[in-house]
Motif scaffolding. Structure first.
Motif, short mmCIF file in Angstrom:
data_model
loop_
_atom_site.label_atom_id
_atom_site.label_comp_id
_atom_site.label_asym_id
_atom_site.label_seq_id
_atom_site.Cartn_x
_atom_site.Cartn_y
_atom_site.Cartn_z
N GLU A 1 16.79 14.32 80.52
CA GLU A 1 16.95 15.58 81.26
C GLU A 1 17.52 16.67 80.36
OE1 GLU A 1 17.67 15.25 85.92
OE2 GLU A 1 19.15 14.09 84.80
N MET A 2 18.45 16.29 79.50
CA MET A 2 19.04 17.25 78.57
C MET A 2 17.98 17.80 77.62
SD MET A 2 21.92 16.56 75.64
CE MET A 2 20.73 15.60 74.69
N TRP A 3 17.13 16.91 77.09
CA TRP A 3 16.08 17.35 76.17
C TRP A 3 15.01 18.17 76.88
CZ3 TRP A 3 16.63 17.77 71.26
CH2 TRP A 3 17.50 16.91 70.58
N ALA A 4 14.74 17.84 78.13
CA ALA A 4 13.78 18.63 78.90
C ALA A 4 14.28 20.06 79.08
CB ALA A 4 13.55 17.98 80.27
N GLN A 5 15.58 20.19 79.31
CA GLN A 5 16.17 21.52 79.46
C GLN A 5 16.09 22.29 78.15
OE1 GLN A 5 20.21 21.43 80.84
NE2 GLN A 5 20.32 23.63 81.17
N VAL B 1 7.71 8.02 63.55
CA VAL B 1 8.75 7.47 62.66
C VAL B 1 9.94 8.42 62.67
CG1 VAL B 1 9.30 6.67 60.34
CG2 VAL B 1 6.98 6.41 61.22
N THR B 2 11.10 7.90 63.08
CA THR B 2 12.29 8.74 63.19
C THR B 2 13.29 8.44 62.08
OG1 THR B 2 13.43 7.16 64.63
CG2 THR B 2 12.01 8.79 65.69
N LYS B 3 14.28 9.32 61.96
CA LYS B 3 15.42 9.17 61.03
C LYS B 3 14.99 9.16 59.56
CE LYS B 3 18.20 6.77 64.49
NZ LYS B 3 19.00 5.57 64.83
N LEU B 4 13.97 9.94 59.24
CA LEU B 4 13.57 10.06 57.84
C LEU B 4 14.51 10.96 57.05
CD1 LEU B 4 9.67 10.21 57.95
CD2 LEU B 4 11.08 8.50 56.81
N ASP B 5 15.49 11.55 57.74
CA ASP B 5 16.47 12.38 57.04
C ASP B 5 17.62 11.54 56.53
OD1 ASP B 5 16.97 11.92 59.80
OD2 ASP B 5 18.63 13.34 59.73
N GLY B 6 17.63 10.24 56.83
CA GLY B 6 18.69 9.36 56.36
C GLY B 6 18.34 8.75 55.01
N THR B 7 18.92 7.60 54.73
CA THR B 7 18.69 6.96 53.43
C THR B 7 17.37 6.19 53.40
OG1 THR B 7 19.95 5.03 54.16
CG2 THR B 7 21.15 6.74 52.96
N ALA B 8 16.79 5.92 54.57
CA ALA B 8 15.53 5.17 54.62
C ALA B 8 14.39 6.03 54.07
CB ALA B 8 15.22 4.76 56.05
N ARG B 9 13.57 5.43 53.23
CA ARG B 9 12.47 6.18 52.62
C ARG B 9 11.19 6.13 53.44
NH1 ARG B 9 12.59 7.55 47.15
NH2 ARG B 9 14.60 7.23 46.16
N GLU C 1 18.11 15.79 64.02
CA GLU C 1 18.45 15.60 65.42
C GLU C 1 18.18 16.83 66.27
OE1 GLU C 1 22.47 14.30 65.65
OE2 GLU C 1 22.10 12.40 64.61
N GLY C 2 17.68 17.90 65.64
CA GLY C 2 17.38 19.12 66.38
C GLY C 2 16.03 19.04 67.05
N ILE C 3 15.79 19.95 67.99
CA ILE C 3 14.55 19.93 68.74
C ILE C 3 13.34 20.28 67.87
CG2 ILE C 3 14.61 22.35 69.50
CD1 ILE C 3 13.72 21.20 72.29
N ASP C 4 13.57 21.01 66.79
CA ASP C 4 12.48 21.37 65.89
C ASP C 4 12.31 20.38 64.74
OD1 ASP C 4 11.84 23.73 67.30
OD2 ASP C 4 13.47 24.81 66.31
N ASP C 5 13.07 19.30 64.77
CA ASP C 5 13.01 18.32 63.68
C ASP C 5 12.00 17.21 63.92
OD1 ASP C 5 14.93 19.61 62.14
OD2 ASP C 5 16.59 18.63 63.18
N LEU C 6 11.29 17.26 65.03
CA LEU C 6 10.18 16.34 65.26
C LEU C 6 8.91 17.09 64.86
CD1 LEU C 6 9.34 13.56 66.38
CD2 LEU C 6 8.98 14.67 68.59
N ARG C 7 8.27 16.61 63.80
CA ARG C 7 7.18 17.37 63.19
C ARG C 7 5.89 16.57 63.11
NH1 ARG C 7 10.34 20.15 58.03
NH2 ARG C 7 12.06 21.04 59.24
N ASP C 8 4.79 17.30 63.02
CA ASP C 8 3.51 16.64 62.76
C ASP C 8 3.57 15.94 61.41
OD1 ASP C 8 2.36 17.55 65.11
OD2 ASP C 8 1.63 19.40 64.20
N GLY D 1 19.97 10.69 50.65
CA GLY D 1 21.01 11.51 51.25
C GLY D 1 20.74 12.99 51.20
N ASP D 2 19.69 13.39 50.52
CA ASP D 2 19.40 14.82 50.38
C ASP D 2 18.34 15.22 51.40
OD1 ASP D 2 19.17 17.39 49.60
OD2 ASP D 2 18.52 16.98 47.56
N ALA D 3 18.74 15.38 52.64
CA ALA D 3 17.81 15.70 53.72
C ALA D 3 17.18 17.07 53.51
CB ALA D 3 18.54 15.67 55.07
N GLU D 4 17.97 17.99 52.96
CA GLU D 4 17.46 19.34 52.74
C GLU D 4 16.32 19.33 51.73
OE1 GLU D 4 19.05 23.78 51.39
OE2 GLU D 4 20.45 22.11 51.65
#
Length: 254
Positions: A25-29, A130-138, A160-167, A183-186
């Protein structure tokens, strides 16, 4: 959030995990989309799914996204529940579901391939998220999944932001995979964006070259047609003279 301008409806069919409905519900909002939730005390997901599809058809929604509970491949009861959800959808829309996506954590590594293989056999998958690609997992297992199971990756999560789910962009992913520092997500996001821009530039250049070649071909064709038109009267004139000479010769003989 809803960049395509479609009317999207969420169905909160995860009645197993505590607080799952509240979280959705939070994400829907945040995404500014509507949601159908279970009634109080409702433990089964099937009524939620049926209600969401009915609402979508009656009110003109474009897409229904059904969120189901996470489960292990060896959990028989939850697996049967998932089949039941799929049957409920098919009863409403025989050609649906149009997508069945498996969401996996990048940290699973090779285990994600095994999970995908089982679920593909169990319910039939059309793709992976595939989620959490901003972490240490390659996320190198993605290559194995595509190669072995012919199962495409549709979306990736890089935050974890709403725009961080990408094609999913395969060239950008491989580039990031080879040059990414742990560790370098940027850096990962910058590589994804840069590679995507290069791909768009290549497509634009290819389109320009195609249009230029087409214009040249049309110009050459036009010149050929004009040259043919210029030759046609001369041919007729020559033919006319030839006939005239033949007639004169016949008259002399007489």
């Amino acid at each position: 959030a809803n960049e395509g301008g479609q009317r999207v409806l969420l169905a909160a069919a995860d009645t197993f995990r505590a607080a799952a409905v509240d979280q959705l519900e939070m994400w829907a909002q945040r995404a500014d989309v509507d949601i159908v939730v279970p009634e109080e005390g409702q433990k089964k997901p099937f009524p939620v799914v049926a209600k969401a599809i009915d609402k979508a058809r009656d009110e003109g929604y474009d897409t229904v996204i059904v969120d189901t509970s996470g489960r292990l491949a060896n959990n028989y009861n939850l697996n049967e529940e998932l089949r039941g959800i799929k049957d409920t959808i098919k009863e409403k829309i025989p050609t649906a579901p149009h997508e069945t996506l498996l969401v996996v954590d990048a940290a699973l590594g090779r285990n994600a391939v095994d999970q995908a293989r089982i679920w593909q056999d169990e319910v039939g998958l059309t793709g992976m998220v595939v989620t959490k690609l901003d972490g240490t997992a390659r996320g190198g297992f993605v290559i194995s999944t595509v190669r072995e199971l012919k199962l495409p990756v549709k979306l990736v999560g890089v935050g974890e932001g709403i725009d961080d789910l990408r094609d999913f962009d395969a060239p950008a992913f491989v580039d990031a995979l080879l040059g990414y520092q742990e560790g370098d997500a940027e850096a990962l996001q910058q590589r994804l964006d840069a590679t995507r821009q290069k791909a768009e530039a290549r497509r634009a250049e290819k389109k320009r070259q195609t249009e230029e070649a087409l214009a040249l071909a049309m110009s050459a064709k036009q010149q050929e047609m004009e040259a043919t038109d210029e030759d046609t009267p001369a041919t007729k004139s020559s033919g006319g003279k030839s006939k005239s000479k033949k007639k004169k010769k016949k008259n002399k003989k007489r």
